[in-house]
Scaffold this motif. Structure first.
Motif, PDB file in Angstrom:
ATOM      1  N   ILE A 157       9.419  -6.212  -0.702  1.00  0.00           N
ATOM      2  CA  ILE A 157       8.363  -5.356  -1.266  1.00  0.00           C
ATOM      3  C   ILE A 157       8.766  -4.865  -2.652  1.00  0.00           C
ATOM      4  CG2 ILE A 157       7.107  -3.192  -0.995  1.00  0.00           C
ATOM      5  CD1 ILE A 157       6.208  -5.389   0.918  1.00  0.00           C
ATOM      6  N   ASN A 158       9.997  -4.394  -2.778  1.00  0.00           N
ATOM      7  CA  ASN A 158      10.465  -3.899  -4.072  1.00  0.00           C
ATOM      8  C   ASN A 158      10.452  -5.004  -5.124  1.00  0.00           C
ATOM      9  OD1 ASN A 158      10.886  -1.367  -2.953  1.00  0.00           O
ATOM     10  ND2 ASN A 158      13.052  -1.739  -2.512  1.00  0.00           N
ATOM     11  N   HIS A 159      10.815  -6.215  -4.709  1.00  0.00           N
ATOM     12  CA  HIS A 159      10.800  -7.346  -5.633  1.00  0.00           C
ATOM     13  C   HIS A 159       9.372  -7.634  -6.098  1.00  0.00           C
ATOM     14  CE1 HIS A 159      12.049 -11.829  -6.388  1.00  0.00           C
ATOM     15  NE2 HIS A 159      11.802 -11.180  -7.498  1.00  0.00           N
ATOM     16  N   LEU A 160       8.429  -7.657  -5.156  1.00  0.00           N
ATOM     17  CA  LEU A 160       7.032  -7.917  -5.511  1.00  0.00           C
ATOM     18  C   LEU A 160       6.465  -6.833  -6.427  1.00  0.00           C
ATOM     19  CD1 LEU A 160       5.536  -9.180  -2.128  1.00  0.00           C
ATOM     20  CD2 LEU A 160       5.709 -10.483  -4.249  1.00  0.00           C
ATOM     21  N   ALA A 165     -12.968  -2.305 -10.195  1.00  0.00           N
ATOM     22  CA  ALA A 165     -11.619  -1.824 -10.505  1.00  0.00           C
ATOM     23  C   ALA A 165     -10.555  -2.910 -10.364  1.00  0.00           C
ATOM     24  CB  ALA A 165     -11.269  -0.646  -9.599  1.00  0.00           C
ATOM     25  N   GLY A 166     -10.962  -4.124 -10.035  1.00  0.00           N
ATOM     26  CA  GLY A 166      -9.985  -5.182  -9.800  1.00  0.00           C
ATOM     27  C   GLY A 166      -9.235  -5.561 -11.061  1.00  0.00           C
ATOM     28  N   GLN A 167      -7.891  -5.614 -10.966  1.00  0.00           N
ATOM     29  CA  GLN A 167      -7.053  -5.911 -12.136  1.00  0.00           C
ATOM     30  C   GLN A 167      -6.267  -7.214 -12.008  1.00  0.00           C
ATOM     31  OE1 GLN A 167      -4.559  -2.580 -13.437  1.00  0.00           O
ATOM     32  NE2 GLN A 167      -5.777  -1.217 -12.155  1.00  0.00           N
ATOM     33  N   TRP A 168      -6.113  -7.685 -10.785  1.00  0.00           N
ATOM     34  CA  TRP A 168      -5.206  -8.824 -10.612  1.00  0.00           C
ATOM     35  C   TRP A 168      -5.601  -9.608  -9.371  1.00  0.00           C
ATOM     36  CZ3 TRP A 168      -1.993 -10.238 -14.295  1.00  0.00           C
ATOM     37  CH2 TRP A 168      -1.042 -11.232 -14.026  1.00  0.00           C
ATOM     38  N   LEU A 169      -5.255 -10.884  -9.352  1.00  0.00           N
ATOM     39  CA  LEU A 169      -5.472 -11.755  -8.201  1.00  0.00           C
ATOM     40  C   LEU A 169      -4.133 -12.249  -7.678  1.00  0.00           C
ATOM     41  CD1 LEU A 169      -8.361 -14.197  -9.198  1.00  0.00           C
ATOM     42  CD2 LEU A 169      -8.159 -13.076  -6.990  1.00  0.00           C
ATOM     43  N   HIS A 170      -3.936 -12.122  -6.377  1.00  0.00           N
ATOM     44  CA  HIS A 170      -2.728 -12.688  -5.775  1.00  0.00           C
ATOM     45  C   HIS A 170      -3.138 -13.475  -4.536  1.00  0.00           C
ATOM     46  CE1 HIS A 170       1.557 -13.136  -5.046  1.00  0.00           C
ATOM     47  NE2 HIS A 170       1.309 -12.941  -3.759  1.00  0.00           N
ATOM     48  N   ALA A 171      -2.689 -14.713  -4.451  1.00  0.00           N
ATOM     49  CA  ALA A 171      -3.032 -15.573  -3.319  1.00  0.00           C
ATOM     50  C   ALA A 171      -1.838 -15.714  -2.392  1.00  0.00           C
ATOM     51  CB  ALA A 171      -3.470 -16.951  -3.811  1.00  0.00           C
ATOM     52  N   GLU A 223       0.832  -1.210   0.000  1.00  0.00           N
ATOM     53  CA  GLU A 223       0.000   0.000   0.000  1.00  0.00           C
ATOM     54  C   GLU A 223       0.865   1.258   0.000  1.00  0.00           C
ATOM     55  OE1 GLU A 223      -4.359  -0.873   1.933  1.00  0.00           O
ATOM     56  OE2 GLU A 223      -2.774  -0.162   3.280  1.00  0.00           O
ATOM     57  N   GLN A 224       1.940   1.227   0.749  1.00  0.00           N
ATOM     58  CA  GLN A 224       2.801   2.405   0.852  1.00  0.00           C
ATOM     59  C   GLN A 224       3.526   2.712  -0.446  1.00  0.00           C
ATOM     60  OE1 GLN A 224       5.121   1.231   4.282  1.00  0.00           O
ATOM     61  NE2 GLN A 224       3.742   2.257   5.730  1.00  0.00           N
ATOM     62  N   THR A 225       3.600   1.756  -1.370  1.00  0.00           N
ATOM     63  CA  THR A 225       4.182   2.026  -2.689  1.00  0.00           C
ATOM     64  C   THR A 225       3.153   2.594  -3.653  1.00  0.00           C
ATOM     65  OG1 THR A 225       3.724  -0.159  -3.653  1.00  0.00           O
ATOM     66  CG2 THR A 225       5.765   0.087  -2.370  1.00  0.00           C
ATOM     67  N   GLY A 226       1.890   2.661  -3.223  1.00  0.00           N
ATOM     68  CA  GLY A 226       0.842   3.214  -4.074  1.00  0.00           C
ATOM     69  C   GLY A 226      -0.074   2.192  -4.702  1.00  0.00           C
ATOM     70  N   ILE A 227       0.146   0.898  -4.424  1.00  0.00           N
ATOM     71  CA  ILE A 227      -0.738  -0.132  -4.966  1.00  0.00           C
ATOM     72  C   ILE A 227      -2.020  -0.176  -4.136  1.00  0.00           C
ATOM     73  CG2 ILE A 227      -1.017  -2.617  -5.339  1.00  0.00           C
ATOM     74  CD1 ILE A 227       1.945  -2.790  -5.930  1.00  0.00           C
ATOM     75  N   GLU A 228      -3.151  -0.160  -4.803  1.00  0.00           N
ATOM     76  CA  GLU A 228      -4.444  -0.210  -4.121  1.00  0.00           C
ATOM     77  C   GLU A 228      -4.877  -1.672  -3.979  1.00  0.00           C
ATOM     78  OE1 GLU A 228      -9.012   1.544  -4.517  1.00  0.00           O
ATOM     79  OE2 GLU A 228      -7.465   2.086  -5.984  1.00  0.00           O
ATOM     80  N   LEU A 229      -5.170  -2.070  -2.756  1.00  0.00           N
ATOM     81  CA  LEU A 229      -5.475  -3.461  -2.460  1.00  0.00           C
ATOM     82  C   LEU A 229      -6.910  -3.648  -1.992  1.00  0.00           C
ATOM     83  CD1 LEU A 229      -2.324  -4.367  -0.302  1.00  0.00           C
ATOM     84  CD2 LEU A 229      -2.608  -4.729  -2.751  1.00  0.00           C
ATOM     85  N   ALA A 230      -7.420  -4.837  -2.207  1.00  0.00           N
ATOM     86  CA  ALA A 230      -8.628  -5.323  -1.540  1.00  0.00           C
ATOM     87  C   ALA A 230      -8.274  -6.689  -0.980  1.00  0.00           C
ATOM     88  CB  ALA A 230      -9.793  -5.433  -2.517  1.00  0.00           C
ATOM     89  N   ILE A 231      -8.616  -6.927   0.276  1.00  0.00           N
ATOM     90  CA  ILE A 231      -8.284  -8.187   0.941  1.00  0.00           C
ATOM     91  C   ILE A 231      -9.508  -9.091   0.922  1.00  0.00           C
ATOM     92  CG2 ILE A 231      -7.579  -9.243   3.117  1.00  0.00           C
ATOM     93  CD1 ILE A 231      -6.226  -6.538   3.797  1.00  0.00           C
ATOM     94  N   VAL A 232      -9.310 -10.318   0.473  1.00  0.00           N
ATOM     95  CA  VAL A 232     -10.378 -11.315   0.439  1.00  0.00           C
ATOM     96  C   VAL A 232      -9.987 -12.458   1.372  1.00  0.00           C
ATOM     97  CG1 VAL A 232     -11.701 -12.905  -0.992  1.00  0.00           C
ATOM     98  CG2 VAL A 232     -10.950 -10.716  -1.940  1.00  0.00           C
ATOM     99  N   ALA A 254       8.059  -4.977  -8.499  1.00  0.00           N
ATOM    100  CA  ALA A 254       8.630  -5.156  -9.835  1.00  0.00           C
ATOM    101  C   ALA A 254       7.933  -6.286 -10.583  1.00  0.00           C
ATOM    102  CB  ALA A 254      10.130  -5.427  -9.722  1.00  0.00           C
ATOM    103  N   LEU A 255       7.621  -7.368  -9.883  1.00  0.00           N
ATOM    104  CA  LEU A 255       6.929  -8.491 -10.518  1.00  0.00           C
ATOM    105  C   LEU A 255       5.518  -8.092 -10.945  1.00  0.00           C
ATOM    106  CD1 LEU A 255       8.054 -11.420  -8.183  1.00  0.00           C
ATOM    107  CD2 LEU A 255       8.654 -11.133 -10.597  1.00  0.00           C
ATOM    108  N   PHE A 256       4.796  -7.405 -10.069  1.00  0.00           N
ATOM    109  CA  PHE A 256       3.447  -6.959 -10.413  1.00  0.00           C
ATOM    110  C   PHE A 256       3.482  -5.989 -11.596  1.00  0.00           C
ATOM    111  CE2 PHE A 256       2.159  -7.899  -5.837  1.00  0.00           C
ATOM    112  CZ  PHE A 256       1.414  -9.004  -6.189  1.00  0.00           C
ATOM    113  N   GLU A 257       4.411  -5.047 -11.567  1.00  0.00           N
ATOM    114  CA  GLU A 257       4.476  -4.048 -12.630  1.00  0.00           C
ATOM    115  C   GLU A 257       4.819  -4.682 -13.967  1.00  0.00           C
ATOM    116  OE1 GLU A 257       7.177  -1.077 -11.215  1.00  0.00           O
ATOM    117  OE2 GLU A 257       5.588   0.043 -10.172  1.00  0.00           O
TER     118      GLU A 257
END
Length: 406
Positions: A391-394, A114-120, A21-30, A396-399
């Motif tokens: 966090i930086n690694h993740l 607005a959901g763009q991606w799924l991460h488990a 979140e602090q990097t600017g990624i907007e999350l929703a927790i399921v 980069a992978l998401f981007e």
């Protein structure tokens, strides 16, 4: 997608969510389950993401599930997802498998606009829900694999998920090697240690202790933190404590709850060491930090269960080391990825309570050894296990995925 949220025992996940979140990624927790812990950590209060709870048991929300399935029937990916589900069900004919598909249908039907991606998080049940949802919605998905979820899942299930997911990340080298052997795309399995938020675990300048176990009124404090479950090996640790020489004076402090807690308390009575033990139960992260700083030795007797369940690199060991606390533990799984025997910790074989007792006795008797081991481990944690690296690694992978989608 998480199995449960919030959870006291999964601080590393909350830390990651906040970092993203602090990097600017907007999350929703399921979450697949309602929360069960009566407390939560301060980091949970800082996370802004909304939390959505799927029906934990399908029969308790029949209308919601039926409406979701009806809506999903109209989606082009439902047929393929259902075919995958039936294939999985033939190999895993359980109510749990049916529940995961039902939960996936609810998530797919109620998918945020607005959901763009799924991460488990975890490659067992949360990844099953994510994989089915991804197929129904036609949205990409990825997964973080940890410990129990890797080692207790059948190989065929892991291979299917690793083949379907765009990439996977895991937190130990031993876990990475195992998963890479199960996928035709080994380069898609990335290693990323969780690390610590070092602001929450600030540098602690530990001084040479006077306690050497010789004075009854100044016992050496041995701390352990973890859920009272089989893989933590607390029964072995208690037997090791009972095997310590009667001339050594020590006090054991345990932090955590768990299904075996009462059994362990009874074992302590049977071993006649109950008066030397303090059971603190579940406490928040700030209180755990105080206990790290007040203790002289940290002990954890990790083991591999009969079903394959085991820890990876327990976060509590990393936390303890960050505070310069000498660690005595076992050489199970990824623990040797952080600790080298007699360089920055003391390692023994799992199940060897006499070997563990000997290592504890060595640490109790020698404040100089404790300080040396603790300082070496602290230096390694603070230079290599800052969670911002993960966090930086993740990010980069998401981007890379979002750029490829565009």
């Amino acid at each position: 997608v998480l199995k449960g949220y919030p959870r006291l025992s999964e601080t590393f996940i909350a830390q990651e969510l906040l970092g993203l979140e602090q990097t600017g990624i907007e999350l929703a927790i399921v979450s697949l389950r309602q929360p069960t812990d009566s407390q939560h950590h301060a980091v949970h209060d800082e996370i802004k993401a909304p939390v959505y709870y799927l029906p934990e048991y399908l029969h308790e929300s029949p209308l919601r599930v039926m409406q979701a399935v009806f809506r999903c029937l109209k989606l082009p990916g439902f047929k393929a997802a259902f075919k995958n589900f039936l294939s999985d069900l033939r190999r895993d004919l359980t109510r749990n498998r049916i529940r995961r598909f039902g939960q996936a249908a609810v998530l797919a039907a109620e998918w945020p606009e607005a959901g763009q991606w799924l991460h488990a998080h975890f490659i067992h049940t949360p990844a099953s829900v994510a994989a089915y949802t991804s197929s129904i919605r036609g949205i990409g998905w990825t997964v973080s694999a940890h410990a129990k979820d890797i080692w207790t899942s059948p190989a065929w299930d892991l291979t299917r998920k690793l083949t379907d997911a765009r990439w996977a990340v895991t937190c130990t080298a031993v876990g990475q090697r195992y998963l890479q052997d199960l996928t035709p795309r080994p380069s898609s399995v990335h290693l990323s240690y969780h690390g610590l938020d070092l602001k929450r675990f600030p540098d602690y300048s530990r001084q040479l202790s006077k306690q050497d176990g010789q004075q009854q009124d100044e016992p050496v404090v041995i701390l352990s933190v973890g859920r009272a479950v089989e893989k933590k090996g607390f029964d072995v640790l208690l037997r090791a404590l009972s095997a310590l020489p009667a001339t050594l004076h020590w006090q054991f402090v345990h932090v955590g709850d768990g299904t075996q807690l009462e059994t362990l308390k009874s074992l302590a009575v049977a071993l006649k060491i109950e008066k030397k033990i303090t059971w603190l139960g579940a406490i928040d992260q700030s209180a755990v930090l105080v206990n790290y700083q007040q203790a002289d030795v940290f002990a954890l007797a990790c083991r591999i269960n009969d079903d394959g369940d085991r820890d990876g690199l327990p976060n509590v060991l990393v936390e303890a080391a960050s505070q310069g606390l000498a660690c005595v533990t076992t050489s199970v799984s990824a623990i040797p990825e952080l600790f080298t025997h007699e360089e920055n910790g003391l390692l023994v074989e799992s199940e060897d309570h006499l070997g563990l007792a000997a290592a504890l006795a060595m640490a109790i008797r020698s404040p100089q050894l404790r300080l040396k081991l603790g300082q070496a481990a602290q230096q390694q944690v603070r230079t290599t296990l800052d969670y911002h690296n993960s966090i930086n690694h993740l990010v980069a992978l998401f981007e890379s995925e979002w750029l490829s989608e565009k």
